[in-house]
Structure formats: structure tokens, C-alpha cells
Design a protein around this motif. Structure first.
Motif, PDB file in Angstrom:
ATOM      1  N   ARG A 278     -19.307 117.591  96.028  1.00 58.27           N
ATOM      2  CA  ARG A 278     -18.214 117.432  96.979  1.00 58.27           C
ATOM      3  C   ARG A 278     -16.957 116.966  96.260  1.00 58.27           C
ATOM      4  NH1 ARG A 278     -20.054 113.879 102.005  1.00 58.27           N
ATOM      5  NH2 ARG A 278     -17.994 114.602 102.704  1.00 58.27           N
ATOM      6  N   PRO A 279     -15.809 117.484  96.652  1.00 56.92           N
ATOM      7  CA  PRO A 279     -14.569 117.036  96.018  1.00 56.92           C
ATOM      8  C   PRO A 279     -14.202 115.660  96.537  1.00 56.92           C
ATOM      9  CG  PRO A 279     -14.055 118.476  97.851  1.00 56.92           C
ATOM     10  CD  PRO A 279     -15.572 118.460  97.725  1.00 56.92           C
ATOM     11  N   PRO A 280     -13.312 114.954  95.841  1.00 52.76           N
ATOM     12  CA  PRO A 280     -12.804 113.705  96.416  1.00 52.76           C
ATOM     13  C   PRO A 280     -12.163 114.018  97.766  1.00 52.76           C
ATOM     14  CG  PRO A 280     -12.058 114.001  94.137  1.00 52.76           C
ATOM     15  CD  PRO A 280     -12.675 115.286  94.554  1.00 52.76           C
ATOM     16  N   SER A 281     -12.477 113.241  98.772  1.00 49.44           N
ATOM     17  CA  SER A 281     -11.963 113.519 100.109  1.00 49.44           C
ATOM     18  C   SER A 281     -10.461 113.307 100.165  1.00 49.44           C
ATOM     19  CB  SER A 281     -12.649 112.624 101.145  1.00 49.44           C
ATOM     20  OG  SER A 281     -12.160 111.297 101.062  1.00 49.44           O
ATOM     21  N   ARG A 282      -9.812 113.968 101.108  1.00 47.58           N
ATOM     22  CA  ARG A 282      -8.373 113.798 101.269  1.00 47.58           C
ATOM     23  C   ARG A 282      -8.049 112.355 101.633  1.00 47.58           C
ATOM     24  NH1 ARG A 282      -7.030 116.652 107.142  1.00 47.58           N
ATOM     25  NH2 ARG A 282      -8.907 115.915 108.203  1.00 47.58           N
ATOM     26  N   VAL A 283      -8.955 111.709 102.377  1.00 46.61           N
ATOM     27  CA  VAL A 283      -8.732 110.312 102.753  1.00 46.61           C
ATOM     28  C   VAL A 283      -8.742 109.420 101.518  1.00 46.61           C
ATOM     29  CG1 VAL A 283      -9.740 108.341 103.978  1.00 46.61           C
ATOM     30  CG2 VAL A 283      -9.587 110.567 105.106  1.00 46.61           C
ATOM     31  N   VAL A 284      -9.680 109.640 100.615  1.00 46.67           N
ATOM     32  CA  VAL A 284      -9.765 108.816  99.405  1.00 46.67           C
ATOM     33  C   VAL A 284      -8.537 108.989  98.527  1.00 46.67           C
ATOM     34  CG1 VAL A 284     -10.975 108.562  97.197  1.00 46.67           C
ATOM     35  CG2 VAL A 284     -12.275 108.610  99.319  1.00 46.67           C
ATOM     36  N   VAL A 285      -8.139 110.226  98.268  1.00 47.49           N
ATOM     37  CA  VAL A 285      -7.037 110.433  97.323  1.00 47.49           C
ATOM     38  C   VAL A 285      -5.704 109.949  97.906  1.00 47.49           C
ATOM     39  CG1 VAL A 285      -8.202 112.295  96.089  1.00 47.49           C
ATOM     40  CG2 VAL A 285      -6.701 112.868  98.019  1.00 47.49           C
ATOM     41  N   VAL A 286      -5.532 110.108  99.224  1.00 50.39           N
ATOM     42  CA  VAL A 286      -4.295 109.605  99.841  1.00 50.39           C
ATOM     43  C   VAL A 286      -4.318 108.080  99.899  1.00 50.39           C
ATOM     44  CG1 VAL A 286      -2.922 109.532 101.960  1.00 50.39           C
ATOM     45  CG2 VAL A 286      -3.858 111.710 101.145  1.00 50.39           C
ATOM     46  N   SER A 287      -5.455 107.502 100.299  1.00 50.23           N
ATOM     47  CA  SER A 287      -5.568 106.046 100.347  1.00 50.23           C
ATOM     48  C   SER A 287      -5.273 105.423  98.993  1.00 50.23           C
ATOM     49  CB  SER A 287      -6.975 105.635 100.804  1.00 50.23           C
ATOM     50  OG  SER A 287      -7.261 106.081 102.100  1.00 50.23           O
ATOM     51  N   THR A 288      -5.737 106.078  97.933  1.00 50.37           N
ATOM     52  CA  THR A 288      -5.555 105.527  96.595  1.00 50.37           C
ATOM     53  C   THR A 288      -4.094 105.524  96.171  1.00 50.37           C
ATOM     54  OG1 THR A 288      -7.772 106.315  95.977  1.00 50.37           O
ATOM     55  CG2 THR A 288      -6.290 105.677  94.189  1.00 50.37           C
ATOM     56  N   VAL A 289      -3.390 106.608  96.421  1.00 55.21           N
ATOM     57  CA  VAL A 289      -1.981 106.646  96.001  1.00 55.21           C
ATOM     58  C   VAL A 289      -1.156 105.653  96.810  1.00 55.21           C
ATOM     59  CG1 VAL A 289      -1.151 108.511  97.525  1.00 55.21           C
ATOM     60  CG2 VAL A 289      -0.139 108.215  95.270  1.00 55.21           C
ATOM     61  N   LEU A 290      -1.478 105.482  98.089  1.00 61.85           N
ATOM     62  CA  LEU A 290      -0.766 104.496  98.904  1.00 61.85           C
ATOM     63  C   LEU A 290      -1.079 103.076  98.437  1.00 61.85           C
ATOM     64  CD1 LEU A 290      -1.315 106.025 102.472  1.00 61.85           C
ATOM     65  CD2 LEU A 290       0.754 106.157 101.086  1.00 61.85           C
ATOM     66  N   THR A 291      -2.338 102.844  98.099  1.00 62.70           N
ATOM     67  CA  THR A 291      -2.750 101.516  97.632  1.00 62.70           C
ATOM     68  C   THR A 291      -2.063 101.168  96.317  1.00 62.70           C
ATOM     69  OG1 THR A 291      -4.899 101.641  98.751  1.00 62.70           O
ATOM     70  CG2 THR A 291      -4.729 100.141  96.869  1.00 62.70           C
ATOM     71  N   GLN A 292      -2.064 102.111  95.379  1.00 62.87           N
ATOM     72  CA  GLN A 292      -1.370 101.859  94.111  1.00 62.87           C
ATOM     73  C   GLN A 292       0.108 101.545  94.343  1.00 62.87           C
ATOM     74  OE1 GLN A 292      -1.652 104.896  91.046  1.00 62.87           O
ATOM     75  NE2 GLN A 292      -2.900 103.507  89.817  1.00 62.87           N
ATOM     76  N   ALA A 293       0.721 102.297  95.250  1.00 63.04           N
ATOM     77  CA  ALA A 293       2.143 102.089  95.517  1.00 63.04           C
ATOM     78  C   ALA A 293       2.402 100.707  96.101  1.00 63.04           C
ATOM     79  CB  ALA A 293       2.663 103.171  96.456  1.00 63.04           C
ATOM     80  N   LEU A 294       1.560 100.268  97.029  1.00 64.90           N
ATOM     81  CA  LEU A 294       1.790  98.966  97.648  1.00 64.90           C
ATOM     82  C   LEU A 294       1.513  97.823  96.682  1.00 64.90           C
ATOM     83  CD1 LEU A 294       2.608  97.265  99.990  1.00 64.90           C
ATOM     84  CD2 LEU A 294       0.341  97.558 101.013  1.00 64.90           C
ATOM     85  N   LEU A 295       0.466  97.946  95.866  1.00 64.51           N
ATOM     86  CA  LEU A 295       0.184  96.881  94.899  1.00 64.51           C
ATOM     87  C   LEU A 295       1.266  96.824  93.815  1.00 64.51           C
ATOM     88  CD1 LEU A 295      -3.699  97.200  94.521  1.00 64.51           C
ATOM     89  CD2 LEU A 295      -2.399  95.463  95.789  1.00 64.51           C
ATOM     90  N   ARG A 296       1.788  97.976  93.432  1.00 65.86           N
ATOM     91  CA  ARG A 296       2.907  97.975  92.486  1.00 65.86           C
ATOM     92  C   ARG A 296       4.158  97.387  93.137  1.00 65.86           C
ATOM     93  NH1 ARG A 296       2.965 103.680  89.194  1.00 65.86           N
ATOM     94  NH2 ARG A 296       5.135 103.004  88.955  1.00 65.86           N
ATOM     95  N   ALA A 297       4.357  97.679  94.406  1.00 62.91           N
ATOM     96  CA  ALA A 297       5.499  97.106  95.128  1.00 62.91           C
ATOM     97  C   ALA A 297       5.375  95.594  95.216  1.00 62.91           C
ATOM     98  CB  ALA A 297       5.580  97.709  96.535  1.00 62.91           C
ATOM     99  N   ASP A 298       4.159  95.123  95.462  1.00 61.67           N
ATOM    100  CA  ASP A 298       3.934  93.676  95.539  1.00 61.67           C
ATOM    101  C   ASP A 298       4.222  93.017  94.196  1.00 61.67           C
ATOM    102  OD1 ASP A 298       2.840  91.381  97.147  1.00 61.67           O
ATOM    103  OD2 ASP A 298       1.375  91.361  95.515  1.00 61.67           O
ATOM    104  N   ARG A 299       3.812  93.690  93.117  1.00 64.07           N
ATOM    105  CA  ARG A 299       4.089  93.159  91.778  1.00 64.07           C
ATOM    106  C   ARG A 299       5.600  93.120  91.508  1.00 64.07           C
ATOM    107  NH1 ARG A 299       1.698  96.488  86.764  1.00 64.07           N
ATOM    108  NH2 ARG A 299       3.188  98.014  87.601  1.00 64.07           N
ATOM    109  N   ALA A 300       6.295  94.186  91.855  1.00 61.62           N
ATOM    110  CA  ALA A 300       7.748  94.241  91.629  1.00 61.62           C
ATOM    111  C   ALA A 300       8.474  93.176  92.447  1.00 61.62           C
ATOM    112  CB  ALA A 300       8.276  95.630  91.991  1.00 61.62           C
ATOM    113  N   LYS A 301       8.043  92.978  93.673  1.00 66.54           N
ATOM    114  CA  LYS A 301       8.685  91.988  94.532  1.00 66.54           C
ATOM    115  C   LYS A 301       8.453  90.573  94.023  1.00 66.54           C
ATOM    116  CE  LYS A 301       8.920  90.490  99.356  1.00 66.54           C
ATOM    117  NZ  LYS A 301       8.288  90.554 100.692  1.00 66.54           N
ATOM    118  N   ASN A 302       7.320  90.380  93.331  1.00 60.77           N
ATOM    119  CA  ASN A 302       6.976  89.053  92.829  1.00 60.77           C
ATOM    120  C   ASN A 302       7.327  88.892  91.353  1.00 60.77           C
ATOM    121  OD1 ASN A 302       5.476  87.503  95.084  1.00 60.77           O
ATOM    122  ND2 ASN A 302       4.527  89.535  95.135  1.00 60.77           N
ATOM    123  N   GLY A 303       8.388  89.542  90.929  1.00 62.10           N
ATOM    124  CA  GLY A 303       8.888  89.346  89.574  1.00 62.10           C
ATOM    125  C   GLY A 303       8.002  89.887  88.489  1.00 62.10           C
TER     126      GLY A 303
END
Length: 471
Positions: free
Chosen positions: A250-275
Motif C-alpha cells: 500500500r502506498p503512504p496514505s494521502r492523510v499521512v503525507v498531508v498530515s506530515t507536511v503540515l506537522t513539519q510546517a507547524l513545528l518549524r513555525a513554532d521554532r521560528a517564533k521561539n527564536g
């Protein structure tokens, strides 16, 4: 464009048949008790099926009458919640039914399917404030039929989260659509036995900061990813997924790959906001446990039947997971934790101590970490599989299914697209986080698109994906 919505009339729809005395009270489950005081929502958009205004009036009458016909099956939805007793008084007071007029055409809101209006404007198409729940006069179910200038209609629905999860609302909408369209060959009968498995313990709701009035500091952006965008994310997460599928995998599900890119973006945003400093992180992904337990919780079980899988990282691990080449690794971990959560489902009813930990205690712990300054907790829920684009009330299928401005932070809700091959991600963040998130998301997408120009050459020629619809 700001749209004006004017409610023309409002009434209570009572069940066509009175609720039997033995069903006059519905004691909620301990899982329901934890839900914040708010409504689960949907808005369904239908183009005009007739230029005849009389036909439109008959359609609204049919919606009223069919709602009255199915409410006896969904009897708690016609009652009122008694907060002090943690129960619904199934008194047949009725579901609220409103009819409103909108001073624009449907396409102004839907953009032809996929949405163009700001999320906060969509709240006007709902019958209630999302946080207006749990008081003695609050209906458990409210519906608003919004009539557009062109003849199109949007059906806004609020169901109390005190007794309903998103799957429950999907069950109700399917039953109502079947009744309205006269499809009576299979009658959906909801199962209200969930409190028997995990009875109420008179616990207070978890505090997620939801109030009865709209919190304007929580904002929403929608990110539309079609099948080509999903393909790019799959190629990045697992370059050999096509050969895996050819071999029966089975391929990686669309939910997994989308969830991952959103998660990376938010955690990177949190890092940027916190210096530039990462915090520990917890990624909580919701799992619908219906039909996955032993014995099986029925497909049409009412109430909150959701567990959460957790991926936890300390600050150092979080920081490492945000490197561009760590997207495949994070996607794999998120997939594995969800798969483990699904594997745990059979024990939920057969081992009550384990079941309580999965459904209740772990949720408490995650909510506690969400309130800690040392953690970034991300909540992810997949609503893409409830079949809303098949809901035909007798005047065709919807061109769009939307949410609105939900008052919860650090939340991703993944919705289906009309073509059933993409994801429309609704991202809810504090207003101070959203600019950081948008920047990081765009940076990640650009990096993926240029990482392998040979693989993505044809897609880069028509660079428009993932398409970002900004509020």
C-alpha cells in the motif's frame, strides 16, 4: 466580499413520534464528558436544481418533514442536556430549524467548488455559535437552510459535541438525506449503547479555552492539495511506493503525507517564533474505533468513539525531525504510530483498564501537555471518509462540503475533495502563529518541488500545487 445572512424564520422540529418513557433520559459516557462544550459542524453546498421558487419552498418543507420523521431514531438530538446530571433529558423539545437568505450567489462562497470565502464568514451559515452548547436551553441539534440569490442552498448543521463526534454527525446526515430523498430501502438505526461500556464518572470537560462567543484570536487557513500534490508528497515520503503497490503493498496514505507536511510546517513555525529553539512535541492523531474493537463497536454507534495515537519527541528529536531530508522519516513514524493505534483497538472493550487508558487517561495527559509551555501539541483528525459528497437530499449532490472558524488551536482537520482524490486541510492556529506557519509551509513545498526536477518536471511546468487558499 462580505456576505449578509438574514434569518427569516426559526422553529423547533419535534420528533414525529414521541420518545418512549423508558428512553426519556440518556446518560452520557465518560468519553463524551471530556469533550469541550461546543458543536460538531458541517456546511453542505448545493447549486440550484430548479428556477421555480415554489419548488424551492417544497424542498424546504420536505427537509422539515423528513427531519421530523428521523428524529425518533435519533431521539437524544431532540432533547436538552442537563449539565448537573451529565445526561440528556429526551423530552422531545425539538431540534432547531432555521431558514435564512444570503445576499449573494452560491459561487461567491464556493468559488465553483473548493471554497473562496474566509472561514469566519462561513460561521454565518451555521444556526448557532459553535461554542454555544451545554446550557439548558441549547438545542442538541440545529440546522440552518441558507438560500442564495441564485437559488443555490447551503445546509449548515450543528450537533452537540457532548454526545456526538464527527462520525456521529455523518451517520445523522446520511439518515436525513435518505429520508428526504425517499430512499427507504435501508434505514439507518443508530446505536446509543456507548455509555454502557464506559459509563459517566461525572468528570468536567477538558479545558481547551472554548467560549460561547467566537474567539477571534483563533484563525483558520485552508490548504487544498489535489491528486498531483498528493503524488509529489508520496514521492518525497517514499520514492519507491509505486513498485511497492505493484508488489501488492500500500502506498503512504494521502492523510499521512498531508498530515506530515503540515506537522513539519507547524513545528518549524513554532521554532521560528521561539527564536530558533524547538520545544518537545506531541502529535496526536485521531482514530475512529468503530468496527475495530472486539466485540465490534457498531458502524452506526452514536457518541464519541475516538482514540488517539501519539508520537512524542523531546526538544532535540523535534529539532532533528524538521530537517528537509527528515520528511520521509517523520511520515514513516506518523504512519507507524497510527497503525499501532489501530492494532490496539481490539483490546479496548476486552480489556477495560487498557480501554480506559486509550480513550480517557491518555487524552487527559495529552491535554495537560498542551497547556504546558514546554510542549507543542498538535491535534490531527481525518474527516475525509464520511462520504459527505454523496449526500443527496433530493436535489443533487453537494459541490462543496466545508467547516467554518472552529475555536480550537493547533488543530488540523482533513476533509475530502469532491473528486475523492485530494485533501482540503483546515488549519486552526493562534493568529500570532499563522504567518510563521504559512511561510514554513511554502518553504517546505518549494523545497519538495525542486528536490527532484526530473521526477516532477511535468508538474513544475504547471506549478500551482499545492494550492493555498488564504482566509
Amino acid at each position: 466580499m462580505m456576505m449578509k445572512v438574514v434569518v427569516e424564520r426559526r422553529k423547533l422540529i419535534k420528533p414525529l413520534m414521541a420518545t418512549p418513557s423508558e428512553l426519556s433520559s440518556y446518560k452520557i459516557s465518560i468519553i463524551d464528558e471530556l469533550n469541550p462544550s461546543m458543536h460538531v459542524i458541517r456546511i453542505l453546498y448545493y447549486p440550484s436544481s430548479s428556477s421555480d421558487s415554489a419548488a424551492g419552498k417544497l424542498s424546504i418543507i420536505n427537509l422539515e418533514e423528513s427531519l421530523a420523521r428521523i428524529l425518533p431514531l435519533f431521539y437524544p438530538l431532540a432533547g436538552r442536556y442537563i449539565k448537573e446530571k451529565h445526561m440528556v433529558d429526551c423530552n422531545d423539545e425539538g431540534a432547531e430549524f432555521s431558514v435564512a437568505s444570503v445576499d449573494c450567489d452560491l459561487v461567491t462562497v464556493t468559488g465553483g467548488g473548493g471554497g473562496s470565502s474566509a472561514a469566519e464568514q462561513l460561521n454565518h451559515l451555521l444556526p448557532l455559535e459553535i461554542g454555544a452548547a451545554d446550557e439548558p436551553t441549547d438545542p442538541m441539534l440545529a440546522v440552518q437552510i441558507n438560500k442564495f440569490r441564485c437559488g443555490g442552498v447551503a445546509i449548515g448543521v450543528c450537533a452537540s459535541h457532548r454526545i456526538s463526534d464527527s462520525a456521529s454527525l455523518g451517520i445523522f446526515l446520511t439518515a436525513w438525506a435518505d429520508a428526504a430523498a425517499g430512499r427507504n430501502s435501508v434505514v439507518i438505526k443508530p446505536d446509543f449503547d456507548s455509555p454502557e461500556f464506559f459509563p459517566s464518572e461525572n468528570l468536567p470537560p477538558l479545558d481547551f479555552g472554548v467560549s460561547r462567543t467566537r474567539d477571534t484570536s483563533v484563525v483558520c487557513d485552508r490548504f487544498l492539495l489535489d491528486k498531483d500534490a498528493i503524488s509529489i508528497l508520496r514521492d518525497t515520503a517514499c520514492p519507491d511506493w509505486r513498485s511497492t503497490v505493484a508488489g501488492g503493498g500500500r502506498p503512504p496514505s494521502r492523510v499521512v503525507v498531508v498530515s506530515t507536511v503540515l506537522t513539519q510546517a507547524l513545528l518549524r513555525a513554532d521554532r521560528a517564533k521561539n527564536g530558533g529553539v524547538s520545544r518537545a512535541s506531541l502529535i496526536a492523531q485521531a482514530i475512529n474505533v468503530r468496527e475495530r474493537t472486539i466485540p465490534p463497536v457498531p458502524k452506526h454507534a452514536w457518541g464519541t468513539w475516538v482514540s488517539l495515537s501519539y508520537l512524542e519527541h523531546n526538544a532535540e528529536e523535534t529539532n532533528h525531525s524538521l530537517e528537509p531530508d527528515e520528511y520521509p522519516g517523520l511520515a514513516r513514524k506518523m504512519r507507524e504510530t497510527t497503525m499501532q493505534g489501530v492494532k490496539d483497538c481490539p483490546r479496548i472493550l476486552s480489556d477495560k483498564q487498557f480501554g480506559r487508558w486509550v480513550l480517557v487517561d491518555s487524552y487527559f495527559n495529552a491535554a495537560k501537555k498542551a497547556s504546558s509551555p514546554d510542549y507543542k501539541v498538535i491535534w490531527i483528525t481525518d474527516w475525509s471518509k464520511f462520504g459527505e459528497y454523496e449526500l443527496d437530499f433530493g436535489f443533487g449532490k453537494p459541490v462543496w462540503v466545508s467547516l467554518a472558524d472552529v475555536p480550537l488551536q493547533d488543530l488540523f482537520i482533513l476533509m475530502n475533495t469532491k473528486d475523492n482524490d485530494g485533501i482540503e486541510a483546515w488549519v486552526y492556529l493562534h493568529e500570532s502563529d499563522m504567518p510563521f506557519f504559512q511561510n514554513e509551509y511554502e518553504d517546505i513545498v518549494k523545497t519538495m518541488l525542486i528536490a527532484d526536477p526530473k521526477t516532477h518536471a511535468n508538474k513544475l511546468c504547471n506549478y500551482h500545487l499545492p494550492r493555498v487558499v488564504v482566509r
